[in-house]
Design an enzyme around this catalytic site. Structure first.
Site, mmCIF file in Angstrom:
data_model
loop_
_atom_site.group_PDB
_atom_site.id
_atom_site.type_symbol
_atom_site.label_atom_id
_atom_site.label_comp_id
_atom_site.label_asym_id
_atom_site.label_seq_id
_atom_site.Cartn_x
_atom_site.Cartn_y
_atom_site.Cartn_z
ATOM 1 N N TRP A 100 -4.582 -0.824 0.081
ATOM 2 C CA TRP A 100 -4.208 0.507 0.562
ATOM 3 C C TRP A 100 -5.020 1.594 -0.155
ATOM 4 C CZ3 TRP A 100 1.107 0.190 2.834
ATOM 5 C CH2 TRP A 100 1.387 1.292 3.648
ATOM 6 N N ARG A 104 -9.750 6.380 0.886
ATOM 7 C CA ARG A 104 -10.025 7.514 -0.001
ATOM 8 C C ARG A 104 -9.563 8.843 0.525
ATOM 9 N NH1 ARG A 104 -16.030 5.576 0.222
ATOM 10 N NH2 ARG A 104 -15.169 5.001 2.247
ATOM 11 N N SER A 112 4.166 4.317 -12.882
ATOM 12 C CA SER A 112 3.330 3.920 -14.010
ATOM 13 C C SER A 112 3.976 2.770 -14.772
ATOM 14 C CB SER A 112 3.135 5.096 -14.968
ATOM 15 O OG SER A 112 2.557 4.624 -16.173
ATOM 16 N N ARG A 207 -6.027 -1.476 9.631
ATOM 17 C CA ARG A 207 -5.046 -2.369 8.997
ATOM 18 C C ARG A 207 -4.053 -3.017 9.966
ATOM 19 N NH1 ARG A 207 -7.573 -3.711 4.332
ATOM 20 N NH2 ARG A 207 -8.332 -1.856 3.266
#
Ligand SMILES: Cc1cc2nc3c(=O)[nH]c(=O)nc-3n(C[C@H](O)[C@H](O)[C@H](O)COP(=O)(O)OP(=O)(O)OC[C@H]3O[C@@H](n4cnc5c(N)ncnc54)[C@H](O)[C@@H]3O)c2cc1C
Length: 240
Positions: A100, A104, A112, A207
């Site tokens: 994925w 860009r 995180s 996709r």
């Protein structure tokens, strides 16, 4: 009326995977009501309004507006489609997220694993596929029934061994950022992304294709269902 159930999906049909439409600009529940009773979603109307900026005029009626939308699409006059913005929440295995993140034109923020401990949440395929003999990037078929359980057991034991090592490293005081390096790419991650409609259609164009890996395809199909709901006219044009 917005059917909220159509904006949230469980693409991999397990306990963890999720794709949810968080917000759009214009809002997905907005509609243009024409005098003759015709209705157009505000997302479908946005490229029309953007294109008519060049002539200083606005909406003209359902027939004319949908005709212009079709013209823009067919002529690849693509910038008006960039005036629609969409934001999604995704919970996906890391190997899906990696594919994925190659897109860009999307803006991402991901959970995180340096700040938080990753949960014991792993993707296990329902059906193990075989490697295609002719196409390096494709699946061939499905592993024979008698080998499915053996494959599942291998993945489960890899998951529990790696997660145990992860937890032990954390308990020893190793920083989370280093401890996570023993985890496999089928562990779940979470991210949000925002994108304009032109680039989202480019994403699903790549996709949802059969040569894309099955797992990311399921997410792409969910996005398509959302698009069919929030901008049906544009989705019809996209499907050709
Ligand atoms: C089936 C499949 C298999 C793949 N296999 C591999 C693989 O084996 N290895 C691998 O590394 N990648 C692989 N990819 C990723 C692929 O190469 C692309 O990086 C990814 O699909 C994003 O496509 P994109 O660049 O068109 O989209 P985006 O990054 O979303 O960009 C959208 C469009 O913007 C323009 N654009 C954006 N950035 C630039 C730029 N820097 N320069 C010029 N134009 C730009 C292009 O027109 C581009 O099509 C695969 C993708 C697919 C769908």
């Amino acid at each position: 009326m917005t059917d909220i159930t159509k904006l949230e999906f469980n693409p991999l049909q397990d306990n963890f995977s999720k794709l949810e439409l968080l917000e759009t600009m214009p809002h997905y529940s907005g509609y243009i009501n024409y005098n003759n009773g015709d209705v157009l979603s505000k997302i479908d109307a946005t490229p029309v309004l953007a294109a008519r900026v060049s002539t200083g005029s606005g909406l003209r009626g359902y027939q004319q507006d949908v005709k212009l939308l079709k013209y823009l699409w067919e002529q690849k006059h693509s910038s008006p489609f960039e005036q629609v913005q969409l934001k999604f929440y995704v919970k996906a295995p890391i190997f899906v997220a990696r594919q994925w993140f190659r897109h860009r034109t999307m803006s991402f923020n991901e959970i995180s694993a340096r700040y938080t401990e990753l949960k014991d949440e792993f993707y296990i395929p329902k059906d193990f596929r075989t490697q295609s003999k002719t196409l390096k990037q494709s699946e061939g078929g499905v592993l024979p029934e008698n080998q499915q359980n053996a494959a599942k057991r291998l993945v489960e034991s890899s998951n529990s061994n790696s997660y145990r090592a992860y937890k032990e490293l954390i308990d020893m005081g190793v920083e989370r950022g280093l401890a996570r390096t023993v985890l496999p790419t089928n562990i779940y991650t979470e991210f949000i992304f925002s994108v304009n409609l032109r680039n989202l259609l480019h994403f699903v164009g790549l996709r949802s294709e059969v040569n894309a890996q099955w797992e990311i395809r399921q997410y792409s199909y969910s996005i398509e269902e959302i698009l069919a709901f929030v901008c049906p006219e544009i989705y019809i044009l996209y499907k050709g």
